[in-house]
Scaffold this motif. Structure first.
Motif, mmCIF file in Angstrom:
data_model
loop_
_atom_site.group_PDB
_atom_site.id
_atom_site.type_symbol
_atom_site.label_atom_id
_atom_site.label_comp_id
_atom_site.label_asym_id
_atom_site.label_seq_id
_atom_site.Cartn_x
_atom_site.Cartn_y
_atom_site.Cartn_z
ATOM 1 N N THR A 165 -30.425 -1.263 -16.518
ATOM 2 C CA THR A 165 -29.353 -0.503 -17.123
ATOM 3 C C THR A 165 -29.497 -0.613 -18.644
ATOM 4 O O THR A 165 -29.757 -1.696 -19.175
ATOM 5 N N ASN A 216 -38.046 7.320 -18.014
ATOM 6 C CA ASN A 216 -38.652 6.151 -17.382
ATOM 7 C C ASN A 216 -40.182 6.187 -17.447
ATOM 8 O O ASN A 216 -40.822 5.135 -17.465
ATOM 9 N N SER A 234 -27.308 4.186 -16.388
ATOM 10 C CA SER A 234 -27.718 3.328 -15.290
ATOM 11 C C SER A 234 -29.098 3.727 -14.775
ATOM 12 O O SER A 234 -29.690 4.708 -15.220
ATOM 13 N N THR A 235 -29.581 2.935 -13.825
ATOM 14 C CA THR A 235 -30.907 3.207 -13.274
ATOM 15 C C THR A 235 -30.965 4.531 -12.526
ATOM 16 O O THR A 235 -32.034 5.142 -12.435
ATOM 17 N N ASP A 236 -29.819 4.985 -12.021
ATOM 18 C CA ASP A 236 -29.795 6.262 -11.307
ATOM 19 C C ASP A 236 -29.486 7.443 -12.221
ATOM 20 O O ASP A 236 -29.332 8.564 -11.754
ATOM 21 N N GLY A 237 -29.385 7.165 -13.513
ATOM 22 C CA GLY A 237 -29.148 8.226 -14.487
ATOM 23 C C GLY A 237 -27.691 8.513 -14.770
ATOM 24 O O GLY A 237 -27.390 9.351 -15.630
ATOM 25 N N SER A 238 -26.784 7.831 -14.106
ATOM 26 C CA SER A 238 -25.372 8.042 -14.394
ATOM 27 C C SER A 238 -25.033 7.463 -15.763
ATOM 28 O O SER A 238 -25.646 6.481 -16.202
ATOM 29 N N THR A 239 -24.064 8.085 -16.422
ATOM 30 C CA THR A 239 -23.763 7.739 -17.809
ATOM 31 C C THR A 239 -22.277 7.456 -18.011
ATOM 32 O O THR A 239 -21.419 7.950 -17.269
ATOM 33 N N ARG A 295 -37.494 1.016 -15.591
ATOM 34 C CA ARG A 295 -36.686 1.808 -14.667
ATOM 35 C C ARG A 295 -35.673 0.967 -13.896
ATOM 36 O O ARG A 295 -34.726 1.517 -13.327
#
Length: 120
Positions: free
Chosen positions: A33, A73, A52-57, A30
């Motif tokens: 990246t 994750n 990314s770790t925050d789910g952005s793509t 988690r």
């Protein structure tokens, strides 16, 4: 020992779909990246998608609207859903895990790749 293992590649006809998986072990998944890259014969490796770790793509222009990157994750796995495939998508697909460490160093791990061939 860190391992990234890709699976799901194969032969598919133009217009078809495939779903690639990347199973990670030996890392705190988690925190990383994750990327999908690909390399076609005679060409440089190309970054296809990042999550990314925050789910952005982010996606390469060549795959926007056709590919979707995602991560689970809880199961230390990343995916690449590939739709409307074309022969130009033929390549070996690699997953990559990266993390910026304290002091500016990077942890950077790669899988062995999975072949995707789009052909009649």
């Amino acid at each position: 020992q860190v391992q990234l293992v890709e699976s799901g590649g194969g032969l598919v006809q133009p217009g078809g779909s495939l779903r690639l998986s990347c199973a990670a072990s030996g890392i705190i998944f988690r925190l990383y990246t994750m990327d999908w890259s690909r390399q076609a014969p005679g060409k440089q490796r190309e970054l296809v998608a990042t999550i990314s770790t925050d789910g952005s793509t982010n996606y390469a222009n060549s795959v926007k609207g056709r590919f979707t990157i995602s991560r689970d994750n809880a199961n230390n796995t990343m995916y690449l859903q590939m739709n409307n495939l074309t022969p130009e998508d033929t390549a070996v697909y690699f997953c990559n895990a990266r993390l910026r460490l304290p002091g500016g160093r990077n942890a950077d791990y790669w899988g062995q790749g999975t072949q995707v061939t789009v052909s009649l």
